[in-house]
Every structure is written in structure tokens, then in C-alpha cells.
Design a protein around this motif. Structure first.
Motif, mmCIF file in Angstrom:
data_model
loop_
_atom_site.group_PDB
_atom_site.id
_atom_site.type_symbol
_atom_site.label_atom_id
_atom_site.label_comp_id
_atom_site.label_asym_id
_atom_site.label_seq_id
_atom_site.Cartn_x
_atom_site.Cartn_y
_atom_site.Cartn_z
ATOM 1 N N GLY A 1 63.032 -54.239 23.002
ATOM 2 C CA GLY A 1 62.898 -54.129 24.189
ATOM 3 C C GLY A 1 64.579 -53.024 24.344
ATOM 4 N N ALA A 2 65.045 -52.851 23.074
ATOM 5 C CA ALA A 2 66.299 -52.224 23.308
ATOM 6 C C ALA A 2 65.216 -50.845 23.028
ATOM 7 C CB ALA A 2 67.047 -52.179 21.746
ATOM 8 N N ALA A 3 64.577 -50.095 22.143
ATOM 9 C CA ALA A 3 63.475 -49.108 22.140
ATOM 10 C C ALA A 3 62.757 -48.997 23.313
ATOM 11 C CB ALA A 3 62.538 -49.116 21.044
ATOM 12 N N GLU B 1 58.452 -57.376 37.342
ATOM 13 C CA GLU B 1 58.182 -56.355 38.229
ATOM 14 C C GLU B 1 57.366 -56.906 38.955
ATOM 15 O OE1 GLU B 1 55.654 -53.021 36.451
ATOM 16 O OE2 GLU B 1 56.255 -51.963 38.025
ATOM 17 N N ASN B 2 56.192 -57.926 39.078
ATOM 18 C CA ASN B 2 55.570 -58.228 40.414
ATOM 19 C C ASN B 2 56.427 -59.105 41.332
ATOM 20 O OD1 ASN B 2 53.060 -56.894 39.110
ATOM 21 N ND2 ASN B 2 52.330 -58.758 37.306
ATOM 22 N N SER B 3 56.835 -60.013 40.426
ATOM 23 C CA SER B 3 58.423 -60.631 41.292
ATOM 24 C C SER B 3 58.615 -59.929 41.892
ATOM 25 C CB SER B 3 58.655 -61.840 40.079
ATOM 26 O OG SER B 3 57.972 -62.581 39.601
ATOM 27 N N ILE B 4 59.209 -59.293 41.516
ATOM 28 C CA ILE B 4 60.012 -58.266 42.218
ATOM 29 C C ILE B 4 59.245 -57.512 43.588
ATOM 30 C CG2 ILE B 4 61.465 -56.055 42.843
ATOM 31 C CD1 ILE B 4 62.660 -57.977 41.217
ATOM 32 N N PHE C 1 57.436 -57.267 25.762
ATOM 33 C CA PHE C 1 58.402 -56.918 26.028
ATOM 34 C C PHE C 1 57.856 -56.641 27.312
ATOM 35 C CE2 PHE C 1 61.618 -53.516 27.704
ATOM 36 C CZ PHE C 1 62.718 -54.567 27.819
ATOM 37 N N GLU C 2 57.133 -55.791 27.354
ATOM 38 C CA GLU C 2 56.206 -54.366 28.698
ATOM 39 C C GLU C 2 55.444 -55.923 29.296
ATOM 40 O OE1 GLU C 2 55.810 -53.916 24.868
ATOM 41 O OE2 GLU C 2 56.547 -52.224 25.593
ATOM 42 N N GLY C 3 55.394 -57.494 28.839
ATOM 43 C CA GLY C 3 54.147 -57.802 29.533
ATOM 44 C C GLY C 3 55.194 -58.918 30.423
ATOM 45 N N LEU C 4 56.406 -59.259 29.388
ATOM 46 C CA LEU C 4 57.808 -59.331 30.470
ATOM 47 C C LEU C 4 57.714 -58.681 31.772
ATOM 48 C CD1 LEU C 4 59.603 -61.326 27.600
ATOM 49 C CD2 LEU C 4 58.438 -62.099 29.422
ATOM 50 N N LEU C 5 58.408 -57.181 31.500
ATOM 51 C CA LEU C 5 59.163 -56.462 32.015
ATOM 52 C C LEU C 5 57.715 -56.730 33.453
ATOM 53 C CD1 LEU C 5 61.284 -54.559 32.616
ATOM 54 C CD2 LEU C 5 59.540 -52.482 31.531
ATOM 55 N N ALA D 1 66.188 -56.289 33.165
ATOM 56 C CA ALA D 1 66.221 -55.714 34.820
ATOM 57 C C ALA D 1 65.869 -54.406 34.569
ATOM 58 C CB ALA D 1 68.179 -54.927 34.329
ATOM 59 N N LEU D 2 64.893 -54.778 35.601
ATOM 60 C CA LEU D 2 63.870 -53.369 35.887
ATOM 61 C C LEU D 2 64.385 -51.740 36.227
ATOM 62 C CD1 LEU D 2 60.295 -52.372 35.668
ATOM 63 C CD2 LEU D 2 61.022 -53.809 38.345
ATOM 64 N N SER D 3 64.791 -51.566 37.337
ATOM 65 C CA SER D 3 66.005 -50.580 37.847
ATOM 66 C C SER D 3 66.534 -50.139 37.431
ATOM 67 C CB SER D 3 65.616 -50.536 39.408
ATOM 68 O OG SER D 3 64.668 -51.029 39.964
#
Length: 551
Positions: A161-163, A37-40, A29-33, A64-66
Motif C-alpha cells: 500500500g505504501a508503494a 471506490e465502489n462504495s464512494i 491492496f488494489e482490491g481493497l481500494l 483514502a482514495l482521493s
């Protein structure tokens, strides 16, 4: 692909980018995030002033990062069956998509997406049957698209991801528009909406009580329309109600006026009349100029019930959106709830409504727009018993002076018909005598933006309340647009307040005269009663224009 039904409409106003996670990808999950983030960051560096919208559906909400929205995975029906799925023999994995289909969404609403609205009942039934039948083979193919190991990984990814997001909810600063399903069998979306609404600082909710988990794949939901209706679309850092407005599309127009409001407008059978330059009154909008800037000034009926048919007529006959100036409370969302469904307020924003301010009117005139103004404001739209068709216009002719500066054509108009549709049974004065309601009214108005604090007397009393009403057997709505008042070359009005007052009171007198005319002439209408109109439409068809009095 969960957004596939919305690509076309969203693509008109957004650059749409989709995150694709390959079937065999095992990024945590952290990798997908980090990927998101890099795209944003990259997009923001390319266009620093352009807003970026993150759309997350189901698991996508975690990304959804933010937003950092919490999830309800602990309460999902999938949680207790995870060990069962892990122990299930691989040859039985083919049954999993069928099991999931019962909780993922409403198959009827998903099938209705491909069914046209103009079919007869037998044709609709046949098309729906064909659509449902065609979906069954697709379910079996899901077993190949989502292999057993991938399904297990996705469920574990959702859990982690939920946690992660639950622990970061306090840091959310972004605006959030939450779409919650009331018939979600996979997650308790309604309860989650309640929690998010309380926890997030800038959260608004639109609640779809009859939809399932796959909300964006079901019939009757248009994501862009929801964003526009919630007044959350903008092109830059700050929202601009003048330049950010997107006129309704043909599909939005059909959804509103050929579905949602069809029966109401059919029952009311509005009569639209206009006045030519020579003074002749004609049916339709022939007396209204083709080009702006134009300012319509008239009487604001109870709860603004006259606005919807007016918007429809201008869109149908002129292909023109009328920008209605309205009280700011209609656009803030401050008094919404966590179970807020799509409302009439959403339609106001989607069809051109914007807060009434001098600067907004100035900029609309600059852009040659058609503008709708009610000088009587809230006091007129929320009038008391015995005050129907009474104008509450303050002595403030500023809109006349601004119209003269831009050479605007002012069209006074009258409306009658509210007394044939609604009966006011408990007004502001009645409710102020009831302790609980009095406290509620005081609370609402304490928080609401004040529009006319400088105006004395009843004309400035803009207190907001909800009148108690009883519907009547519907009569008919009548509109009459008066003779155009050309403000070009009226420099004296711009400079001299006395001249501006003279024009102002002339407009007010015209509105009162137009309403008197309509009240008198509707007595001559052989089709004022809904019974006579129903007979006529039964003979000539529901779409036939019902006759009225001779102007």
C-alpha cells in the motif's frame, strides 16, 4: 474499532460507515481500494451534492482514495523485525501483542479515556490504575484476534500500500486534514506531516505533540472538534459558514472552558454587567434580549482577549452561541505550518466565528442569530502603544442600515481590563523599523485578504502583525452591555444615510461612555486585585462568584 471513541459525536452530523476486513481475508491492496471506490461511487450517485469524508487511521491512510497519502513504512520499527516475526515459532506468537503495545500508543493516555475529570487526585490515581490493569488481559486476547498469518499479511499489505500511494501523491486534488502524532513510536508522523504539507495542494495539519500512534484511541482527542476547529466541516459542495456551523456540544464546552481556559478565566474573574430597558445596571445578562436577531457592537481589545469570556458567559447563562464576525485570515489556514497544533484560531471557528462580510451578516440576521461585530476590526485589536480603549471606527454605517431592515436589536458594549493583564512592549511602529520583521509584516499583508482598502487614514489601516507583549499580574476583566437600541420601524435609517450616520455615531458614543464608566467604577472594586480574589475564593470556593463594585 479504532474510531469507536468518536462514533457518538461523529454520528450526530455524519452517517458513519466503517470498512471491515475479516481476519482471514487476503484481498490485495488494489482490491481493497476498489471496494472503497465502489462504495464512494454508490454514495455519490445517491446524494451527488453531499460531501463524503474519508477517515483513514494508520494503514487506513493508504485507503483514502482521493487522498493517496504516502506512508513511512520504510522507516517503521516493524520493518526490520518482519523477518524475525516470520521465523518466530507459533507458540511464541502470544508475545507479539505485548511487543507491539510499546510502539502502538501511549498506554497512559489510552487508560485515561475511562477516567472522569471531576475525581479527586486519589480517586483519579485509583481509577487509572484499575484501567491500566484491565488493559493487560486484552493484550493477550489480541493474539487470538490477530492470528500469526494475518499479522504477516497485514504487514505485507502495508508495504504494498505504501508503494502504491507514494507513486500517486501528485494526483491528489482533495482537501486534506492530516492529524500527526508527535510521540509516534511506530511511524515518523512528524516528518511525514512535513512532506505531505509541502506536496499536497490543499493540506492542513493538526499536530498532537504528546500523543502516540493510536491517536484516536487516546484521551483528549475529539475528531469532530478537530474538523470543526480547522473549519473543514461542510454539508454541501461549497462551505457555507452560516449554515454549516454546529454549536459546541456539552463535552466540547467542558473541554474548552472547564479545562483549557479554566485557570485563565479563574484568574481574570470577569465581571459581566448589562443594562435593563429602564436604564438600571445589573450583574449578569438580564438586560440582553432572549430572542434574536441581536447585534453586539463594541470595543475590540488587544488580540481580542475579551472574546473568550464573553462566549463562555453567553453559553453558560443563556445557552446561546454568539456568532463573531472576524477577519478572513483567521479561517484560511494559509499561514499555518506542518507542525500546527490546535490553536486559539480553532476555538474561534468552533464557537461560531465566521468571516466578516455583508452577506454573512445579512444571512445571520435572517436566521435571528446573536451576532458580534467590531467596527474597529484589526486596527483596534492590533493597536499601538498608548491607544488602549481608543476606537478606530470608519465612517461606514452600513451595519446600522442592515440592522434596521431586519428589525435587529443593537446592544453597544464596553470592555476594560487589557491594561491590567498585558503590556505592549513592541508594537507595529517598532517592528516596522526592524528589517527582518518589516519584511515579514509586508509578506503577511501582501497575501492577506484586504478588508478596508476603500477607507482612508488609520481607520482603514488593517495591517496584520504580532505585537510583542509582557504579561502582568492579572487584574480583572469588566464588561458592560448597554441599553438595547431597537431598530424596528426605523425605515428612515434604511433609506436615508444621514439618519443612519446619526444612529451609528450614537452607538459609538455609547461604547465610549460604557468604557469610561467601567474605567471609573473599577477603581471602587475591592476585588480588582488577584490577591483579594484569591482570598475570597479560598474562603467560598473556586466556583463562587466574586463580588465587585456596586453598579
Amino acid at each position: 474499532m479504532g474510531l469507536i471513541l468518536h462514533h457518538k459525536s461523529l454520528g450526530r452530523v455524519f452517517e458513519v460507515r466503517c470498512l471491515h476486513i475479516p481476519v482471514n481475508d487476503r484481498t490485495p491492496f488494489e482490491g481493497l481500494l476498489q471496494t472503497v471506490e465502489n462504495s464512494i461511487k454508490y454514495e455519490h450517485a445517491m446524494s451527488p451534492n453531499r460531501p463524503i469524508y474519508l477517515v483513514g487511521d494508520s494503514f487506513g491512510g493508504c485507503l483514502a482514495l482521493s487522498v493517496a497519502a504516502p506512508t513511512s513504512f520504510a522507516k517503521t520499527p516493524l520493518q526490520p523485525i518482519l523477518p524475525v516475526l516470520e521465523a518466530m515459532p507459533s507458540e511464541l506468537h502470544v508475545t507479539v501483542p505485548y511487543l507491539l503495545s510499546f510502539v502502538m500508543g501511549d498506554p497512559l493516555k489510552m487508560a485515561m479515556v475511562s477516567v472522569e475529570n471531576n475525581l479527586s487526585p486519589p480517586e483519579t490515581l485509583q481509577k487509572l490504575s484499575d484501567s491500566l490493569t484491565s488493559m493487560l488481559p486484552l493484550l493477550s486476547e489480541l493474539a487470538d484476534i490477530i492470528p500469526r498469518d494475518t499479522l504477516f499479511w497485514k504487514l505485507k499489505l502495508l508495504k504494498s500500500g505504501a508503494a502504491y500511494t507514494n507513486s500517486r501523491l501528485h494526483a491528489v486534488q482533495a482537501e486534506v486534514l492530516l492529524l500527526a502524532s508527535g510521540n509516534d513510536n511506530l511511524l515518523p508522523s512528524g516528518e511525514e506531516a512535513d512532506k505531505l504539507f509541502k506536496s499536497l495542494k490543499k493540506c492542513r495539519v493538526r499536530y498532537f505533540k504528546d500523543n502516540g500512534h493510536t491517536l484516536l484511541l487516546e484521551d483528549g482527542v475529539n475528531l469532530l472538534s478537530v474538523i470543526k476547529g480547522a473549519n473543514m466541516y461542510r454539508r454541501g459542495r461549497q462551505q457555507d459558514p452560516v449554515t454549516d456551523y454546529i454549536p459546541p456540544t456539552l463535552s466540547e464546552f467542558k473541554k474548552t472552558f472547564d479545562e483549557d481556559y479554566k485557570l485563565l478565566h479563574l484568574a481574570l474573574s470577569p465581571v459581566m454587567l448589562s443594562t435593563l430597558k429602564n436604564g438600571k445596571i445589573v450583574r449578569g445578562l438580564a438586560g440582553v434580549p432572549d430572542q434574536g436577531p441581536v447585534l453586539f457592537v463594541g470595543y475590540h481589545a488587544l488580540l481580542g482577549i475579551e472574546v473568550s469570556p464573553l462566549y463562555e458567559e453567553f453559553l453558560r447563562e443563556r445557552r446561546t452561541a454568539v456568532r463573531g464576525m472576524a477577519h478572513p485570515i483567521l479561517f484560511g489556514g494559509k499561514h499555518e505550518s506542518s507542525r500546527q497544533e490546535l490553536s486559539r484560531f480553532d476555538a474561534i471557528a468552533m464557537y461560531g466565528g465566521l468571516p466578516v462580510t455583508p452577506i454573512n451578516m445579512y444571512r445571520l440576521f435572517e436566521r435571528n442569530q446573536f451576532v458580534l461585530l467590531y467596527p474597529g476590526g484589526v486596527r483596534e485589536a492590533l493597536h499601538r502603544k498608548g491607544e488602549a480603549y481608543k476606537l478606530f471606527w470608519p465612517d461606514q454605517p452600513e451595519f446600522v442600515r442592515m440592522a434596521a431592515r431586519f428589525g435587529v436589536t443593537i446592544i453597544p458594549f464596553g470592555f476594560v481590563g487589557e491594561d491590567d493583564v498585558l503590556e505592549l512592549v513592541a508594537d507595529y511602529n517598532d517592528q516596522k523599523n526592524i528589517p527582518y520583521l518589516r519584511e515579514w509584516i509586508e509578506s503577511i499583508n501582501r497575501e492577506a485578504q484586504r478588508v478596508r482598502d476603500t477607507v482612508k487614514g488609520e481607520d482603514g489601516n488593517q495591517d496584520i502583525y504580532l505585537p510583542a507583549l509582557l504579561p502582568k499580574v492579572p487584574g480583572r476583566f469588566y464588561y458592560l452591555f448597554g441599553k438595547p437600541i431597537e431598530m424596528k420601524s426605523m425605515d428612515n435609517v434604511v433609506r436615508d444615510r444621514k439618519s443612519a450616520n446619526k444612529v451609528y455615531f450614537h452607538i459609538k458614543s455609547e461604547v465610549e461612555s460604557l468604557m469610561s464608566y467601567l474605567k471609573r467604577k473599577r477603581e471602587e472594586d475591592p476585588y480588582r486585585s488577584i490577591a483579594q480574589r484569591a482570598v475570597y475564593q479560598a474562603s467560598w470556593g473556586a466556583s463562587a462568584e466574586v463580588p465587585t463594585f456596586e453598579p
